[in-house]
Design an enzyme around this catalytic site. Structure first.
Site, short mmCIF file in Angstrom:
data_model
loop_
_atom_site.label_atom_id
_atom_site.label_comp_id
_atom_site.label_asym_id
_atom_site.label_seq_id
_atom_site.Cartn_x
_atom_site.Cartn_y
_atom_site.Cartn_z
CG ASP A 153 -2.87 -7.65 2.99
OD1 ASP A 153 -3.25 -6.95 3.94
OD2 ASP A 153 -3.41 -7.61 1.86
CB THR A 159 -3.04 -22.29 20.55
OG1 THR A 159 -4.32 -21.76 20.93
CG2 THR A 159 -2.01 -21.18 20.70
CD GLN A 160 -8.94 -23.10 16.23
OE1 GLN A 160 -9.91 -22.45 16.64
NE2 GLN A 160 -9.07 -24.27 15.65
CB CYS A 161 -5.43 -18.67 21.83
SG CYS A 161 -6.73 -19.65 22.56
CB SER A 187 2.40 -8.25 0.70
OG SER A 187 1.32 -8.23 1.60
CB THR A 247 -0.92 0.01 1.26
OG1 THR A 247 -1.78 -1.11 1.17
CG2 THR A 247 -1.74 1.26 1.35
#
Ligand code: ASP
Length: 339
Positions: free
Chosen positions: A90, A275-277, A58, A13
């Site tokens: 990104d 982990t998704q956290c 990107s 950007t």
């Protein structure tokens, strides 16, 4: 002697302009950026620049471009005190993570930055990001770089590159490093958190220019079925799969699920548990729902980010190491990417 910095423009950007027909933002040429910051000319650094012939958004980033970047740094390593890479936000965290693994024994700063608003917009965040990134890349103490690692500078904060994640697509503060402290904060002064910064090394830079993208990602959700999981695990030429689990590394205990993973591991495929956290770590064995994973040979990724897990696997797979070496390398820190 003024410190010398090489500015590498990949796109993003920061240098984009609006396409008159489609009204969408697309990468433009590099002069667009430097012309907008006349201050760069009077800066107390010797600034040289290289631009990609065709700057990219990107989202089109790839391992081949990471290899190109690593080679570019290797070629110019002795000539410059530091490097600043202008990059779209990104996938900036992926590029920073990949470079951290590829540039072993780094003793000079490689600072990635970009912006949320193009340089041509009055309220752009690009100007401050770029100027401060250059200043950080040129900072030395007793003849040595103050920040000898791959990092991201964005909106007044300097982060360890392989600890970052783009968490906001709109705010100027686009990145976070949930599991590791910031390396520096820019206000009236730039305050460096020296305890958190990688110690410098006298070893010779070793640049790794091979990556293997034979990986897939399996993100769990309640109700995920066998077909969906099989589709991922049966990916052709699969060498490693990232298992994105719940909380501290937990997954369903259904027999069919554990058996599928067990068979996958028996085929020599690495299963890497992250982990998704956003924050916190995988601790296999803490709950009953992760005991089986540990028993069947799933490797725990502690508090590694998704971006660092992807690029670390690509880096390690390309080394063709033994299963045992892979296992140790994945569960310990190579470049400060996990605690
Ligand atoms: N899509 C852009 C890119 O990553 C967004 C940005 O630069 O911030 O190239």
């Amino acid at each position: 002697m003024k410190p010398s910095i090489l500015l590498i423009y990949t796109g993003g950007t920061i240098g984009m302009v609006e396409d008159t027909r489609s009204k969408s933002l697309k990468p433009f040429d590099f002069n667009q950026i430097t012309d907008r910051i006349p201050e760069l000319k009077s800066f107390n650094v010797q600034l040289s620049s290289i631009s990609f012939d065709e700057p990219i958004d990107s989202s089109n980033m790839s391992p081949d471009v990471w290899i190109q970047l690593a080679k570019l740094i290797e070629k110019n390593y002795s000539k410059y005190d530091g490097f600043v890479i202008l990059h779209g936000s990104d996938t900036m965290a992926f590029t920073a993570s990949a470079l951290s693994f590829m540039l072993e024994n780094l003793s000079k700063p490689v600072v990635l930055t970009g912006s949320q608003l193009p340089m041509g917009i009055i309220r752009t965040d690009g100007k401050e990001n770029l100027i401060t990134a250059i200043e950080i890349a040129s900072k030395q103490e007793n003849g040595k770089a103050l920040v000898p690692e791959v990092c991201i500078y964005f909106e007044y904060q300097l982060y360890r590159g392989n600890r970052t994640h783009k968490f906001n697509s709109e705010h100027f503060q686009a990145f976070q490093s949930a599991n590791y402290p910031v390396l520096a904060e820019a206000g009236v002064h730039i305050k460096f958190n020296k305890n958190a910064i990688q110690k410098t090394t006298n070893k010779k830079l070793k640049v790794h220019t091979k990556l293997d993208a034979g990986i897939a990602v399996l993100k769990l959700f309640p109700g995920i079925n066998e077909n969906a999981i099989n589709a991922v695990l049966k990916t052709k030429k699969l060498k490693a799969v990232i298992l994105e689990t719940f909380g501290s590394g937990n997954a369903p205990t259904d027999k069919w699920f554990i058996n599928l993973l067990k068979k996958t591991i028996a085929r020599g495929i690495i299963v890497y548990n992250i982990t998704q956290c956003n924050s916190g770590a995988v601790e296999q064995g803490k709950y009953e729902t992760s005991i089986q994973l540990k028993k069947i040979g799933v490797i725990g990724g502690a508090d590694i980010t998704y971006e660092a897990a992807v690029t670390k696997l690509m880096f390690l797979l390309a080394q063709n190491s033994s299963a045992r070496k892979m296992q140790t390398s994945l569960s310990r820190s190579l470049r400060g990417e996990l605690s």
